[in-house]
Design a protein around this motif. Structure first.
Motif, PDB file in Angstrom:
ATOM      1  N   CYS A  29      38.344 -25.394  39.990  1.00  0.00           N
ATOM      2  CA  CYS A  29      38.127 -25.713  38.584  1.00  0.00           C
ATOM      3  C   CYS A  29      36.638 -25.632  38.342  1.00  0.00           C
ATOM      4  CB  CYS A  29      38.645 -27.116  38.264  1.00  0.00           C
ATOM      5  SG  CYS A  29      38.339 -27.573  36.542  1.00  0.00           S
ATOM      6  N   ARG A  30      36.265 -24.845  37.362  1.00  0.00           N
ATOM      7  CA  ARG A  30      34.837 -24.658  37.087  1.00  0.00           C
ATOM      8  C   ARG A  30      34.319 -25.614  36.012  1.00  0.00           C
ATOM      9  NH1 ARG A  30      37.198 -19.821  38.392  1.00  0.00           N
ATOM     10  NH2 ARG A  30      36.093 -18.607  39.975  1.00  0.00           N
ATOM     11  N   CYS A  31      35.205 -26.379  35.379  1.00  0.00           N
ATOM     12  CA  CYS A  31      34.781 -27.209  34.255  1.00  0.00           C
ATOM     13  C   CYS A  31      34.687 -28.701  34.571  1.00  0.00           C
ATOM     14  CB  CYS A  31      35.763 -27.052  33.093  1.00  0.00           C
ATOM     15  SG  CYS A  31      35.868 -25.394  32.422  1.00  0.00           S
ATOM     16  N   THR A  32      35.555 -29.210  35.420  1.00  0.00           N
ATOM     17  CA  THR A  32      35.609 -30.661  35.624  1.00  0.00           C
ATOM     18  C   THR A  32      34.954 -31.053  36.937  1.00  0.00           C
ATOM     19  OG1 THR A  32      37.680 -30.752  36.869  1.00  0.00           O
ATOM     20  CG2 THR A  32      37.859 -30.695  34.472  1.00  0.00           C
ATOM     21  N   GLY A  33      34.809 -32.332  37.125  1.00  0.00           N
ATOM     22  CA  GLY A  33      34.313 -32.869  38.383  1.00  0.00           C
ATOM     23  C   GLY A  33      35.451 -33.263  39.296  1.00  0.00           C
ATOM     24  N   TYR A  34      36.657 -32.873  38.976  1.00  0.00           N
ATOM     25  CA  TYR A  34      37.870 -33.101  39.764  1.00  0.00           C
ATOM     26  C   TYR A  34      38.375 -34.542  39.705  1.00  0.00           C
ATOM     27  CZ  TYR A  34      37.435 -28.426  41.725  1.00  0.00           C
ATOM     28  OH  TYR A  34      37.350 -27.083  41.878  1.00  0.00           O
ATOM     29  N   GLN A  35      37.578 -35.496  39.230  1.00  0.00           N
ATOM     30  CA  GLN A  35      38.038 -36.890  39.214  1.00  0.00           C
ATOM     31  C   GLN A  35      39.348 -37.042  38.449  1.00  0.00           C
ATOM     32  OE1 GLN A  35      36.285 -38.187  41.933  1.00  0.00           O
ATOM     33  NE2 GLN A  35      37.053 -39.937  40.818  1.00  0.00           N
ATOM     34  N   ASN A  36      39.419 -36.458  37.258  1.00  0.00           N
ATOM     35  CA  ASN A  36      40.640 -36.600  36.460  1.00  0.00           C
ATOM     36  C   ASN A  36      41.802 -35.827  37.072  1.00  0.00           C
ATOM     37  OD1 ASN A  36      39.281 -38.280  34.749  1.00  0.00           O
ATOM     38  ND2 ASN A  36      39.066 -36.793  33.099  1.00  0.00           N
ATOM     39  N   ILE A  37      41.515 -34.744  37.773  1.00  0.00           N
ATOM     40  CA  ILE A  37      42.580 -33.999  38.451  1.00  0.00           C
ATOM     41  C   ILE A  37      43.161 -34.853  39.573  1.00  0.00           C
ATOM     42  CG2 ILE A  37      43.095 -31.983  39.893  1.00  0.00           C
ATOM     43  CD1 ILE A  37      40.987 -30.456  38.162  1.00  0.00           C
ATOM     44  N   VAL A  38      42.299 -35.457  40.361  1.00  0.00           N
ATOM     45  CA  VAL A  38      42.759 -36.346  41.441  1.00  0.00           C
ATOM     46  C   VAL A  38      43.563 -37.499  40.851  1.00  0.00           C
ATOM     47  CG1 VAL A  38      42.022 -37.942  43.257  1.00  0.00           C
ATOM     48  CG2 VAL A  38      40.889 -35.709  43.009  1.00  0.00           C
ATOM     49  N   ARG A  39      43.059 -38.086  39.785  1.00  0.00           N
ATOM     50  CA  ARG A  39      43.752 -39.196  39.123  1.00  0.00           C
ATOM     51  C   ARG A  39      45.137 -38.734  38.624  1.00  0.00           C
ATOM     52  NH1 ARG A  39      40.003 -40.345  35.499  1.00  0.00           N
ATOM     53  NH2 ARG A  39      38.892 -41.615  36.996  1.00  0.00           N
ATOM     54  N   ALA A  40      45.201 -37.534  38.074  1.00  0.00           N
ATOM     55  CA  ALA A  40      46.471 -37.014  37.561  1.00  0.00           C
ATOM     56  C   ALA A  40      47.479 -36.782  38.678  1.00  0.00           C
ATOM     57  CB  ALA A  40      46.242 -35.714  36.796  1.00  0.00           C
ATOM     58  N   VAL A  41      47.026 -36.259  39.802  1.00  0.00           N
ATOM     59  CA  VAL A  41      47.945 -36.016  40.927  1.00  0.00           C
ATOM     60  C   VAL A  41      48.504 -37.345  41.436  1.00  0.00           C
ATOM     61  CG1 VAL A  41      48.135 -35.140  43.285  1.00  0.00           C
ATOM     62  CG2 VAL A  41      46.829 -33.852  41.581  1.00  0.00           C
ATOM     63  N   ARG A  42      47.650 -38.338  41.558  1.00  0.00           N
ATOM     64  CA  ARG A  42      48.123 -39.644  42.041  1.00  0.00           C
ATOM     65  C   ARG A  42      49.055 -40.291  41.016  1.00  0.00           C
ATOM     66  NH1 ARG A  42      43.968 -43.092  44.820  1.00  0.00           N
ATOM     67  NH2 ARG A  42      45.843 -43.828  45.852  1.00  0.00           N
TER      68      ARG A  42
END
Length: 174
Positions: free
Chosen positions: A133-146
């Motif tokens: 992902c070139r836009c986010t810092g991955y924090q919300n992606i990690v939060r979404a997966v959990r």
């Protein structure tokens, strides 16, 4: 060459060039434009789909290799107008900015959760490391997966459980 492939529950038979990549067959022939072309080199993961229950980068698979296979794309996840729990978790946790990588992230998340239904942050980051992902810092992606893992647990509600059961079947579980 003639191929027959089942995509999102519908069987298609088409003539394809032997060198045509699966991502282009899905997009150009079948109109499955949710499977995006990112890098054409299998580095970014934006084109991730499920092939016979496992996530693959469709830019690294020839369409002829999918002959006789079952393919699931991002368009095949929602049921009866209801988002899949992983899709809902990505939406609710703002796990996207431009949205370009999101279909691939979601498809890879399904595979990750099939292998580890309760991943910690490290396991999520490791499980998604082939998807960029070139836009986010991955924090919300990690939060979404959990969050998706929580939503797919038994007892999460009848609609979520039905969609979670469908997901486990897609990736060869239970």
């Amino acid at each position: 060459m003639r191929i027959t492939v089942t995509v999102d529950g519908t069987t298609y038979t088409d003539e394809v060039e032997p060198r045509q990549l699966l991502v282009y067959y899905l997009r150009e022939t079948l109109g499955k434009t949710g499977t995006v072309v990112g890098c054409d080199t299998s580095n970014c993961g934006a084109c991730t789909i499920h092939l016979d229950g496992h996530s693959v980068k469709s830019c690294s698979v020839l369409a002829v290799q999918a002959d006789g296979a079952e393919v699931t794309t991002i368009e095949g996840l929602a049921r009866d107008g209801e988002l899949h729990p992983v899709q809902r978790a990505f939406h609710d946790n703002h796990a996207l900015q431009c949205g370009f990588c999101t279909p691939g992230m979601i498809m890879q998340t399904l595979d990750l959760l099939a292998d580890d239904p309760d991943p910690d942050e490290h396991a999520v980051r490791h499980g998604l490391e082939g998807n960029l992902c070139r836009c986010t810092g991955y924090q919300n992606i990690v939060r979404a997966v959990r969050d998706a893992a929580d939503r797919m647990r038994p007892g999460a509600g009848p609609a979520a459980e039905r969609l979670a059961d469908d997901s486990r079947q897609m990736v060869g579980g239970e």
